[in-house]
Design a protein around this motif. Sequence first.
Motif, mmCIF file in Angstrom:
data_model
loop_
_atom_site.group_PDB
_atom_site.id
_atom_site.type_symbol
_atom_site.label_atom_id
_atom_site.label_comp_id
_atom_site.label_asym_id
_atom_site.label_seq_id
_atom_site.Cartn_x
_atom_site.Cartn_y
_atom_site.Cartn_z
ATOM 1 N N ASP A 1 -7.237 3.290 -8.757
ATOM 2 C CA ASP A 1 -6.645 3.743 -7.497
ATOM 3 C C ASP A 1 -7.003 2.773 -6.378
ATOM 4 O O ASP A 1 -8.162 2.426 -6.183
ATOM 5 C CB ASP A 1 -7.152 5.151 -7.149
ATOM 6 N N GLY A 2 -5.990 2.318 -5.649
ATOM 7 C CA GLY A 2 -6.216 1.371 -4.566
ATOM 8 C C GLY A 2 -6.170 -0.078 -4.992
ATOM 9 O O GLY A 2 -6.495 -0.961 -4.206
ATOM 10 N N LYS B 1 0.811 -1.222 0.000
ATOM 11 C CA LYS B 1 0.000 0.000 0.000
ATOM 12 C C LYS B 1 0.845 1.273 0.000
ATOM 13 O O LYS B 1 0.435 2.292 -0.545
ATOM 14 C CB LYS B 1 -0.976 -0.012 1.180
ATOM 15 N N GLN C 1 1.480 2.793 -3.363
ATOM 16 C CA GLN C 1 0.446 3.574 -4.033
ATOM 17 C C GLN C 1 0.843 5.040 -4.084
ATOM 18 O O GLN C 1 0.292 5.808 -4.888
ATOM 19 C CB GLN C 1 -0.894 3.458 -3.302
ATOM 20 N N THR D 1 -12.721 3.428 -8.291
ATOM 21 C CA THR D 1 -11.775 2.773 -7.398
ATOM 22 C C THR D 1 -11.661 1.289 -7.744
ATOM 23 O O THR D 1 -12.221 0.816 -8.720
ATOM 24 C CB THR D 1 -12.220 2.931 -5.936
ATOM 25 N N ASN D 2 -10.938 0.561 -6.910
ATOM 26 C CA ASN D 2 -10.635 -0.835 -7.178
ATOM 27 C C ASN D 2 -11.845 -1.753 -7.005
ATOM 28 O O ASN D 2 -12.698 -1.530 -6.151
ATOM 29 C CB ASN D 2 -9.524 -1.266 -6.212
ATOM 30 N N ILE E 1 0.980 -1.736 -9.234
ATOM 31 C CA ILE E 1 0.003 -0.899 -8.547
ATOM 32 C C ILE E 1 -0.733 -0.081 -9.598
ATOM 33 O O ILE E 1 -0.115 0.660 -10.373
ATOM 34 C CB ILE E 1 0.679 0.046 -7.539
ATOM 35 N N VAL F 1 -4.332 -3.445 -7.585
ATOM 36 C CA VAL F 1 -3.143 -4.026 -8.199
ATOM 37 C C VAL F 1 -3.586 -4.956 -9.331
ATOM 38 O O VAL F 1 -4.734 -5.411 -9.362
ATOM 39 C CB VAL F 1 -2.282 -4.841 -7.200
#
Length: 204
Positions: free
Chosen positions: A134-135, A43, A46, A120-121, A70, A137
């Motif tokens: 974002d957030g 993390k 990131q 987001t993820n 990432i 992998v």
Amino acid sequence: QVFMNEKFESAKFYLDQGFSLVPCQIKKGLTGKKECVWYVPWKEYQLKHPKLEEIEEWWKKWPNADIAIITGKISGISVVDTEAGADLSIFNLKDCTTVSSSSGGGGKHFYFAYSEKAGTNSVKFAPLHDIRNDGGVIFAPPSDHPSGVKYTWNIPLGLGSLLPFPTDISNALVKEEGGKVIDWNKKLTEIIPDGSRNDTITSI
């Protein structure tokens, strides 16, 4: 002396391309689902890129480590992650010419230029379609899938281009106030309270 192998060389190449990445080990869990062992806390990456010296040290210590890139702003990519059996015609991904790869499990990863509109993820925005932004992998070639098949490039990074994030996918990610992405599967199956049925049905 640095342990030289394909994964190490690939990790160096991804760093040169501006990606943030960490070493990991992809394996099959007790339930049969894919799991990942993180060799370093990912993390923090990131927010910063690893240094070349860190990558050299990591692959000296774990020469067979898989590669997790990432996603999001730090790497400049928004990835559409489709699972085996996904209908790639929904968003015209079947003939898409952006950089893309295949997992050993039959899924495909479509790499696009970073967009905040990708949200987001792990957004379940369509059946068997996720967003890695974002957030999140994404596992990159030549990582080893638990099936025994390696992740491979379809349109390789460096040969293909990162296309802009598709507008039709951005439009599908309808956002509520505060930026929360609506889970339409949940919205279509949950109980609608009295007094809000008309508004809810209209929004759907």
